[in-house]
Scaffold this motif. Structure first.
Motif, PDB file in Angstrom:
ATOM      1  N   ASN A  27       0.832  -1.283   0.117  1.00 46.97           N
ATOM      2  CA  ASN A  27       0.030  -0.045  -0.018  1.00 46.97           C
ATOM      3  C   ASN A  27       0.843   1.208  -0.077  1.00 46.97           C
ATOM      4  OD1 ASN A  27      -3.107  -0.825   0.400  1.00 46.97           O
ATOM      5  ND2 ASN A  27      -2.160  -2.148   1.501  1.00 46.97           N
ATOM      6  N   ASP A  28       2.116   1.091  -0.257  1.00 44.41           N
ATOM      7  CA  ASP A  28       3.076   2.190  -0.371  1.00 44.41           C
ATOM      8  C   ASP A  28       2.911   3.024   0.858  1.00 44.41           C
ATOM      9  OD1 ASP A  28       4.263   1.578  -2.870  1.00 44.41           O
ATOM     10  OD2 ASP A  28       2.366   2.430  -3.818  1.00 44.41           O
ATOM     11  N   MET A  29       3.020   2.546   2.113  1.00 43.33           N
ATOM     12  CA  MET A  29       2.940   3.264   3.329  1.00 43.33           C
ATOM     13  C   MET A  29       4.230   3.108   3.954  1.00 43.33           C
ATOM     14  SD  MET A  29      -0.915   2.165   4.564  1.00 43.33           S
ATOM     15  CE  MET A  29      -1.142   3.337   5.785  1.00 43.33           C
ATOM     16  N   THR A  30       4.508   4.265   4.809  1.00 39.87           N
ATOM     17  CA  THR A  30       5.750   3.928   5.605  1.00 39.87           C
ATOM     18  C   THR A  30       5.211   3.639   7.053  1.00 39.87           C
ATOM     19  OG1 THR A  30       5.448   6.358   6.415  1.00 39.87           O
ATOM     20  CG2 THR A  30       7.045   6.084   4.541  1.00 39.87           C
ATOM     21  N   GLN A  31       6.133   3.189   8.106  1.00 37.49           N
ATOM     22  CA  GLN A  31       5.519   2.852   9.043  1.00 37.49           C
ATOM     23  C   GLN A  31       4.869   3.970   9.822  1.00 37.49           C
ATOM     24  OE1 GLN A  31       9.396   1.345  10.908  1.00 37.49           O
ATOM     25  NE2 GLN A  31       8.487  -0.777  10.708  1.00 37.49           N
ATOM     26  N   LEU A  32       5.409   5.252   9.599  1.00 40.95           N
ATOM     27  CA  LEU A  32       4.868   6.257  10.120  1.00 40.95           C
ATOM     28  C   LEU A  32       3.604   6.716   9.547  1.00 40.95           C
ATOM     29  CD1 LEU A  32       5.221   8.684  12.115  1.00 40.95           C
ATOM     30  CD2 LEU A  32       6.191  10.155  10.234  1.00 40.95           C
ATOM     31  N   ASP A  33       3.452   6.754   8.406  1.00 39.21           N
ATOM     32  CA  ASP A  33       2.075   6.378   7.789  1.00 39.21           C
ATOM     33  C   ASP A  33       0.943   5.699   8.357  1.00 39.21           C
ATOM     34  OD1 ASP A  33       3.036   8.546   5.627  1.00 39.21           O
ATOM     35  OD2 ASP A  33       3.281   6.724   4.442  1.00 39.21           O
ATOM     36  N   LEU A  34       1.340   4.441   8.648  1.00 42.79           N
ATOM     37  CA  LEU A  34       0.480   3.557   9.054  1.00 42.79           C
ATOM     38  C   LEU A  34       0.129   3.826  10.733  1.00 42.79           C
ATOM     39  CD1 LEU A  34      -1.207   0.746   8.796  1.00 42.79           C
ATOM     40  CD2 LEU A  34       0.648  -0.674   8.909  1.00 42.79           C
ATOM     41  N   SER A  35       1.240   4.022  11.406  1.00 41.28           N
ATOM     42  CA  SER A  35       1.130   4.413  12.806  1.00 41.28           C
ATOM     43  C   SER A  35       0.157   5.401  12.959  1.00 41.28           C
ATOM     44  CB  SER A  35       2.412   4.376  13.352  1.00 41.28           C
ATOM     45  OG  SER A  35       2.992   5.681  13.120  1.00 41.28           O
ATOM     46  N   ILE A  36       0.123   6.382  12.241  1.00 42.77           N
ATOM     47  CA  ILE A  36      -0.680   7.476  12.207  1.00 42.77           C
ATOM     48  C   ILE A  36      -2.284   7.020  11.792  1.00 42.77           C
ATOM     49  CG2 ILE A  36      -1.577   9.658  10.894  1.00 42.77           C
ATOM     50  CD1 ILE A  36       1.653  10.469  10.828  1.00 42.77           C
ATOM     51  N   LYS A  37      -2.437   6.297  10.752  1.00 41.60           N
ATOM     52  CA  LYS A  37      -3.680   5.784  10.498  1.00 41.60           C
ATOM     53  C   LYS A  37      -4.380   4.899  11.679  1.00 41.60           C
ATOM     54  CE  LYS A  37      -3.979   5.518   5.354  1.00 41.60           C
ATOM     55  NZ  LYS A  37      -5.541   6.028   5.121  1.00 41.60           N
ATOM     56  N   LEU A  38      -3.423   4.129  12.101  1.00 37.61           N
ATOM     57  CA  LEU A  38      -3.844   3.245  13.367  1.00 37.61           C
ATOM     58  C   LEU A  38      -3.996   3.807  14.596  1.00 37.61           C
ATOM     59  CD1 LEU A  38      -1.455   0.209  12.440  1.00 37.61           C
ATOM     60  CD2 LEU A  38      -4.074   0.300  12.168  1.00 37.61           C
ATOM     61  N   ASP A  39      -3.389   5.113  14.812  1.00 37.57           N
ATOM     62  CA  ASP A  39      -3.630   5.960  16.158  1.00 37.57           C
ATOM     63  C   ASP A  39      -2.607   5.182  17.050  1.00 37.57           C
ATOM     64  OD1 ASP A  39      -3.705   8.090  17.640  1.00 37.57           O
ATOM     65  OD2 ASP A  39      -5.536   7.063  18.507  1.00 37.57           O
ATOM     66  N   ILE A  40      -1.325   4.657  16.622  1.00 36.69           N
ATOM     67  CA  ILE A  40      -0.425   4.073  17.637  1.00 36.69           C
ATOM     68  C   ILE A  40       0.798   4.340  17.572  1.00 36.69           C
ATOM     69  CG2 ILE A  40      -1.891   1.693  17.518  1.00 36.69           C
ATOM     70  CD1 ILE A  40       0.404   0.671  15.673  1.00 36.69           C
ATOM     71  N   ASP A  41       1.646   4.264  18.424  1.00 36.51           N
ATOM     72  CA  ASP A  41       2.935   4.674  18.372  1.00 36.51           C
ATOM     73  C   ASP A  41       3.821   3.981  17.166  1.00 36.51           C
ATOM     74  OD1 ASP A  41       6.032   4.578  19.533  1.00 36.51           O
ATOM     75  OD2 ASP A  41       5.177   6.071  20.316  1.00 36.51           O
ATOM     76  N   PRO A  42       4.535   4.768  16.481  1.00 30.91           N
ATOM     77  CA  PRO A  42       5.524   4.007  15.636  1.00 30.91           C
ATOM     78  C   PRO A  42       6.373   3.035  15.970  1.00 30.91           C
ATOM     79  CG  PRO A  42       5.449   6.150  15.289  1.00 30.91           C
ATOM     80  CD  PRO A  42       4.893   6.203  16.516  1.00 30.91           C
ATOM     81  N   THR A  43       6.973   3.116  17.198  1.00 30.33           N
ATOM     82  CA  THR A  43       7.544   1.998  17.984  1.00 30.33           C
ATOM     83  C   THR A  43       6.754   0.831  18.133  1.00 30.33           C
ATOM     84  OG1 THR A  43       8.745   3.648  19.026  1.00 30.33           O
ATOM     85  CG2 THR A  43       9.126   1.308  20.125  1.00 30.33           C
ATOM     86  N   ALA A  44       5.642   0.860  18.486  1.00 31.70           N
ATOM     87  CA  ALA A  44       4.721  -0.290  18.571  1.00 31.70           C
ATOM     88  C   ALA A  44       4.589  -0.953  17.205  1.00 31.70           C
ATOM     89  CB  ALA A  44       3.283   0.058  19.078  1.00 31.70           C
TER      90      ALA A  44
END
Length: 81
Positions: A27-44
């Motif tokens: 889906n051409d997403m970075t970990q930061l993109d996905l963590s924002i969509k999920l409302d979770i910490d990028p480290t998680a």
């Protein structure tokens, strides 16, 4: 029965992490993109993708919603007999 039925819990967590990473990249997403969509910490998210930590059911539902897929597809299991 699929081979996933023979996996131990740790192996399921690792497989789920790999599947999440695969879907994120498709889906051409970075970990930061996905963590924002999920409302979770990028480290998680990094820990989930590496199979280092087990996620809760609510988080699993969020992943399924973001990727517009089913939980059984994320887990790569066949729930029918």
């Amino acid at each position: 029965m699929k081979e996933s039925a023979n996996l131990n819990p740790e192996e399921h967590i690792i497989r789920l992490g790999k599947r999440i990473k695969e879907l994120r990249l498709q889906n051409d997403m970075t970990q930061l993109d996905l963590s924002i969509k999920l409302d979770i910490d990028p480290t998680a998210l990094r820990r989930y993708e590496k199979g280092k930590v087990e996620m809760g059911f609510t988080t699993l539902i969020k992943f399924a919603e973001v990727f517009e897929t089913s939980i059984d597809m994320l887990l790569d299991i066949n729930i029918s007999s």
